[in-house]
Design a protein around this motif. Sequence first.
Motif, PDB file in Angstrom:
ATOM      1  N   GLY A 133       4.420   9.969  -9.812  1.00 15.99           N
ATOM      2  CA  GLY A 133       4.101   9.769 -10.982  1.00 15.99           C
ATOM      3  C   GLY A 133       4.777   8.483 -11.803  1.00 15.99           C
ATOM      4  N   ALA A 134       5.230   7.474 -10.979  1.00 11.44           N
ATOM      5  CA  ALA A 134       5.739   6.165 -11.248  1.00 11.44           C
ATOM      6  C   ALA A 134       4.468   5.056 -11.380  1.00 11.44           C
ATOM      7  CB  ALA A 134       6.851   5.751 -10.410  1.00 11.44           C
ATOM      8  N   ARG A 135       3.795   5.452 -12.510  1.00  9.47           N
ATOM      9  CA  ARG A 135       2.702   4.574 -12.846  1.00  9.47           C
ATOM     10  C   ARG A 135       2.708   3.038 -12.963  1.00  9.47           C
ATOM     11  NH1 ARG A 135       0.230   8.930 -12.181  1.00  9.47           N
ATOM     12  NH2 ARG A 135      -0.157  10.658 -13.746  1.00  9.47           N
ATOM     13  N   ASP A 136       3.851   2.693 -13.554  1.00  9.29           N
ATOM     14  CA  ASP A 136       4.066   1.148 -13.573  1.00  9.29           C
ATOM     15  C   ASP A 136       4.282   0.614 -12.250  1.00  9.29           C
ATOM     16  OD1 ASP A 136       6.733   2.472 -13.497  1.00  9.29           O
ATOM     17  OD2 ASP A 136       7.841   1.196 -14.548  1.00  9.29           O
ATOM     18  N   VAL A 137       5.279   0.969 -11.145  1.00  5.49           N
ATOM     19  CA  VAL A 137       5.321   0.745 -10.071  1.00  5.49           C
ATOM     20  C   VAL A 137       4.223   0.863  -9.327  1.00  5.49           C
ATOM     21  CG1 VAL A 137       6.783   0.715  -7.971  1.00  5.49           C
ATOM     22  CG2 VAL A 137       7.839   1.571 -10.219  1.00  5.49           C
ATOM     23  N   ALA A 138       3.146   1.845  -9.638  1.00  5.66           N
ATOM     24  CA  ALA A 138       2.029   1.998  -8.697  1.00  5.66           C
ATOM     25  C   ALA A 138       1.161   0.857  -8.958  1.00  5.66           C
ATOM     26  CB  ALA A 138       1.535   3.289  -8.967  1.00  5.66           C
ATOM     27  N   ALA A 139       1.018   0.478 -10.454  1.00  3.13           N
ATOM     28  CA  ALA A 139       0.084  -0.522 -11.070  1.00  3.13           C
ATOM     29  C   ALA A 139       0.376  -1.821 -10.531  1.00  3.13           C
ATOM     30  CB  ALA A 139       0.097  -0.549 -12.323  1.00  3.13           C
ATOM     31  N   ARG A 140       1.888  -2.100 -10.339  1.00  2.68           N
ATOM     32  CA  ARG A 140       2.266  -3.325  -9.954  1.00  2.68           C
ATOM     33  C   ARG A 140       1.877  -3.552  -8.388  1.00  2.68           C
ATOM     34  NH1 ARG A 140       7.112  -2.303 -12.859  1.00  2.68           N
ATOM     35  NH2 ARG A 140       8.137  -1.663 -10.891  1.00  2.68           N
ATOM     36  N   ALA A 141       2.157  -2.387  -7.467  1.00  2.00           N
ATOM     37  CA  ALA A 141       1.759  -2.374  -6.311  1.00  2.00           C
ATOM     38  C   ALA A 141       0.091  -2.829  -5.726  1.00  2.00           C
ATOM     39  CB  ALA A 141       2.023  -1.205  -5.574  1.00  2.00           C
ATOM     40  N   TRP A 142      -0.516  -2.011  -6.846  1.00  2.00           N
ATOM     41  CA  TRP A 142      -2.094  -2.147  -6.577  1.00  2.00           C
ATOM     42  C   TRP A 142      -2.548  -3.364  -7.058  1.00  2.00           C
ATOM     43  CZ3 TRP A 142      -2.243   1.118  -3.532  1.00  2.00           C
ATOM     44  CH2 TRP A 142      -2.162   2.371  -3.502  1.00  2.00           C
ATOM     45  N   GLU A 143      -1.986  -4.143  -8.252  1.00  3.67           N
ATOM     46  CA  GLU A 143      -2.143  -5.590  -8.496  1.00  3.67           C
ATOM     47  C   GLU A 143      -1.858  -6.504  -7.536  1.00  3.67           C
ATOM     48  OE1 GLU A 143       0.001  -5.981 -12.283  1.00  3.67           O
ATOM     49  OE2 GLU A 143      -1.448  -4.878 -13.417  1.00  3.67           O
ATOM     50  N   ALA A 144      -0.673  -6.180  -6.648  1.00  3.64           N
ATOM     51  CA  ALA A 144      -0.269  -7.183  -5.754  1.00  3.64           C
ATOM     52  C   ALA A 144      -1.398  -7.294  -4.713  1.00  3.64           C
ATOM     53  CB  ALA A 144       1.174  -6.861  -5.234  1.00  3.64           C
ATOM     54  N   LEU A 145      -1.942  -6.039  -4.290  1.00  2.28           N
ATOM     55  CA  LEU A 145      -2.637  -6.066  -3.246  1.00  2.28           C
ATOM     56  C   LEU A 145      -3.996  -6.685  -3.742  1.00  2.28           C
ATOM     57  CD1 LEU A 145      -2.106  -2.531  -1.666  1.00  2.28           C
ATOM     58  CD2 LEU A 145      -2.089  -4.506  -0.474  1.00  2.28           C
TER      59      LEU A 145
ATOM     60  N   SER B 229       0.839  -1.171   0.003  1.00  4.18           N
ATOM     61  CA  SER B 229      -0.022  -0.038   0.019  1.00  4.18           C
ATOM     62  C   SER B 229       0.831   1.457   0.167  1.00  4.18           C
ATOM     63  CB  SER B 229      -0.873  -0.098   1.209  1.00  4.18           C
ATOM     64  OG  SER B 229      -1.907   1.066   1.281  1.00  4.18           O
ATOM     65  N   ASP B 230       1.821   1.288   1.000  1.00  3.65           N
ATOM     66  CA  ASP B 230       2.800   2.233   0.857  1.00  3.65           C
ATOM     67  C   ASP B 230       3.373   2.692  -0.424  1.00  3.65           C
ATOM     68  OD1 ASP B 230       2.241   2.662   3.423  1.00  3.65           O
ATOM     69  OD2 ASP B 230       3.990   1.959   4.308  1.00  3.65           O
ATOM     70  N   LEU B 231       4.015   1.542  -0.857  1.00  2.00           N
ATOM     71  CA  LEU B 231       4.412   1.426  -2.477  1.00  2.00           C
ATOM     72  C   LEU B 231       3.698   2.292  -3.391  1.00  2.00           C
ATOM     73  CD1 LEU B 231       7.027   1.267  -4.180  1.00  2.00           C
ATOM     74  CD2 LEU B 231       6.235  -1.371  -4.450  1.00  2.00           C
ATOM     75  N   GLY B 232       2.416   1.778  -3.403  1.00  2.00           N
ATOM     76  CA  GLY B 232       1.296   1.862  -4.393  1.00  2.00           C
ATOM     77  C   GLY B 232       1.344   3.619  -4.321  1.00  2.00           C
ATOM     78  N   GLU B 233       0.944   4.182  -2.908  1.00  2.00           N
ATOM     79  CA  GLU B 233       0.875   5.480  -2.879  1.00  2.00           C
ATOM     80  C   GLU B 233       2.072   6.465  -3.365  1.00  2.00           C
ATOM     81  OE1 GLU B 233      -0.768   5.866   1.349  1.00  2.00           O
ATOM     82  OE2 GLU B 233      -2.412   4.728   0.784  1.00  2.00           O
ATOM     83  N   THR B 234       3.067   5.960  -2.688  1.00  2.00           N
ATOM     84  CA  THR B 234       4.314   6.741  -3.143  1.00  2.00           C
ATOM     85  C   THR B 234       4.776   6.922  -4.553  1.00  2.00           C
ATOM     86  OG1 THR B 234       5.295   6.249  -0.825  1.00  2.00           O
ATOM     87  CG2 THR B 234       6.785   6.782  -2.717  1.00  2.00           C
TER      88      THR B 234
END
Length: 140
Positions: free
Chosen positions: A101-113, A91-96
């Motif tokens: 603006g690191a959309r690919d990292v955010a998407a991976r974090a949200w997908e994992a959750l 969750s912290d990774l997705g929000e950060t």
Amino acid sequence: MTDDDIDHAIASALAQPGDAGLDGLDALRERVERARDAADPVLGRLWDALVRIAQRAGDRVDAQLALAEGRVRWLQAARGPTHPDTLDAWSDLGETADLEGARDVAARAWEALVGAPVAGAPGPAHARLSRALRGFAGRR
């Protein structure tokens, strides 16, 4: 290398200004990963310290996100995908990542959750899932 040696190296790196201790501590993490069990708790302490140091260097966002993702992947492997620390870290990774603006990292974090099995998990897990779904929907 003993746990005390590693703890001393962590303390020493954390005491340095900015991200001065980051590269040496990351090299130590790599050595410890090769020499010890993948779930060794000392690796968790190393990952935590690496992320804290990287956060002090505002101009190295890519390094910060990469280390945060490495930490959460270690948590997932060592403690499991539904452990509260793992869910918090994703969750912290997705929000950060969203903020940076690191959309690919955010998407991976949200997908994992979204993919974490939370049936029967306590209420906070469901709040994280809700936040992840909103974040993931925003990325899609």
